[in-house]
Design an enzyme around this catalytic site. Structure first.
Site, short mmCIF file in Angstrom:
data_model
loop_
_atom_site.label_atom_id
_atom_site.label_comp_id
_atom_site.label_asym_id
_atom_site.label_seq_id
_atom_site.Cartn_x
_atom_site.Cartn_y
_atom_site.Cartn_z
N ASP A 103 0.90 -4.24 -0.77
CA ASP A 103 0.98 -2.99 -0.01
C ASP A 103 -0.09 -2.01 -0.49
OD1 ASP A 103 1.78 -1.16 1.87
OD2 ASP A 103 3.59 -0.52 0.82
N PHE A 128 -6.58 -1.31 4.73
CA PHE A 128 -7.99 -1.07 4.40
C PHE A 128 -8.59 0.07 5.21
CE2 PHE A 128 -9.00 -5.57 2.54
CZ PHE A 128 -8.30 -5.23 1.39
N ARG A 129 -7.79 0.74 6.05
CA ARG A 129 -8.07 2.07 6.61
C ARG A 129 -9.18 2.16 7.65
NH1 ARG A 129 -3.23 3.84 5.08
NH2 ARG A 129 -3.03 4.35 2.86
#
Length: 440
Positions: free
Chosen positions: A302, A63-64
């Site tokens: 992923d 989710f960065r």
């Protein structure tokens, strides 16, 4: 005063003990009664014609946040999750800064609590530098475990050597997750990348690159007596090999490796580029055999979003990764309807499996006393997946234009009806998951 908060009536419930018509009563966020339920409730939801599954848990998402939020953040990623019927996620540590310390981990827990739309756990990255702290870090509340990149990473998050991996395994007690591609081979084979041709991606990152690393990893698990979880298996050879090592190794497979094949590079170009790569039909069928015979334990999407600009770079400068958390349920339900796996097997791989492998407390089953996490689906509903349905900040899916049969219509997290018929109906209430091996 109502006896229950909510009763879900007349549903076809799919659970560890089979399938059948049942009502589910919820009180204080947990399942309070199951079967033919009489009694009053503040809300009664008629689920006639629908299937209720234990809440789907996607055990691999990126989710960065922090540092790369132009692609995604905890709020947008989890919004995509609940819109796709996912009630919980395990999120990965390759952020900026990396999630490798107590400080960075607890900052993510704070950022996700009551902001994410689903429940969550975060992996902590295992590195050469933090090995001395891993025994403490893996027991932190909300920690899914230790994640190690043996290939396909940069900086301190890459642990490509056997000595480094062995030190990490000796330091920990819980099951650790691994990206298993041999970094040494990747470096040696870089000349096989053809500029402008993403179909050369699986030539560079060959089946041998994956297989050699997985063999090394299993040997280290046996040497140290520790449990490993091998992420996103992409080759038929690994499935056959890992069948002989199920005592130490659990296996994740992904919807894209089960759905896409070599034709994706012609159709999607760099938008099909993943690590490990999408391969040919023979490998896809080999992975399906692993689903059929039980070698594959769980499904993870992923989910690894990148912007269109990042994907549009000419290969090999293009970024590897695609969205997936929102499309996991519909793409796999379509496979169920096509007869490739049963609905009970899907439930085993997305609810019971994560509970079993990682010891998630009070999740993964529809049972009295468990969290009322429910994925409600219409197995007959036919929809076409489109980019404008995707809630990820990246705004695209490799399945744009693909029609599927089987669709998520409701997402219930700890009794809260978060998504219903495509609409977000409850504000963010996400909480960290709890794990039996980390309870104090």
């Amino acid at each position: 005063m109502a006896q229950y908060d909510t009763i879900f009536k007349n549903a076809h419930v799919v659970n560890q003990d089979g399938e059948g018509l049942a009502d589910i009563a919820v009180k204080h966020g947990r399942i309070a009664a199951l079967g033919s339920v009489d009694g009053s409730a503040a809300e009664i939801v008629d689920c006639k014609g629908l299937h209720i599954l234990p809440g789907v848990i996607d055990t691999q998402v990126h989710f960065r946040e922090p540092g790369l939020t132009h692609k995604e953040d905890l709020e947008t990623g989890s919004l995509g999750a609940v819109m796709g019927g996912v009630t919980g996620v395990f999120e990965m540590p390759n952020t900026n800064p990396l999630t490798t310390s107590r400080e960075t981990f607890e900052a993510k827990i704070a950022a996700g609590t009551n902001r994410m739309h689903c429940d969550f756990a975060f992996y902590i990255g295992g590195t050469h530098d933090n090995v001395g702290e891993l025994a403490m870090l893996e027991k932190l509340p909300g920690c899914a475990g230790i994640k190690v990149f043996m290939g396909s990473s940069t900086g301190s998050l890459l642990v490509q050597d056997d000595a480094g991996v062995e030190a990490i395994l000796r330091a920990i007690s819980r099951r650790a997750a691994f990206h298993s591609e041999d970094e040494y081979m990747l470096e040696e084979r870089k000349h096989l990348r053809v500029p402008g041709d993403p179909s050369s991606h699986p030539v560079w990152r060959s089946p041998d690159v994956a297989m050699r690393c997985t063999t090394r990893l299993v040997n280290l698990a046996r040497k140290t007596g520790k449990r490993i979880h091998v992420l996103h298996i992409s080759t038929k050879e690994e499935i056959v090999y890992l069948a002989d090592h199920k005592d130490v190794a659990s296996v994740e497979v992904t919807p894209h490796h089960l759905t896409l094949d070599e034709t994706a590079y012609t159709r999607l170009g760099t938008y099909a580029q993943m690590n490990p790569p999408v391969r040919d039909k023979a490998h896809r069928e080999g992975i399906w055999k692993g689903v059929a015979n039980g070698v594959a334990d769980i499904l993870g999407s992923d989910h690894a979003p990148h912007t269109r600009a990042e994907k549009d770079h000419p290969y090999p400068e293009s970024h590897s990764g695609m969205t997936g958390v929102q499309t996991l349920v519909p793409t796999m339900l379509d496979h169920v309807n096509a007869g490739r796996l049963s609905l009970q097997r899907f439930v085993d791989m997305t609810s019971h499996g994560p509970n079993r492998l990682f010891g998630i407390a009070n999740k993964g089953r529809i049972a009295v006393g468990y969290d009322a996490d429910l994925t409600i689906v219409d197995m007959k509903r036919r929809e076409t997946i489109k980019n404008d349905w995707i809630r990820s900040r990246a705004g695209w899916t490799p399945y744009d234009g693909v029609s599927v049969t089987g669709w998520p219509v409701g997402t219930v997290v700890r009794g809260h009806k978060v998504m219903w018929q495509g609409e977000l109906v409850t504000p963010s209430k996400g909480q960290p998951m709890r794990f039996l091996e980390a309870l104090i």
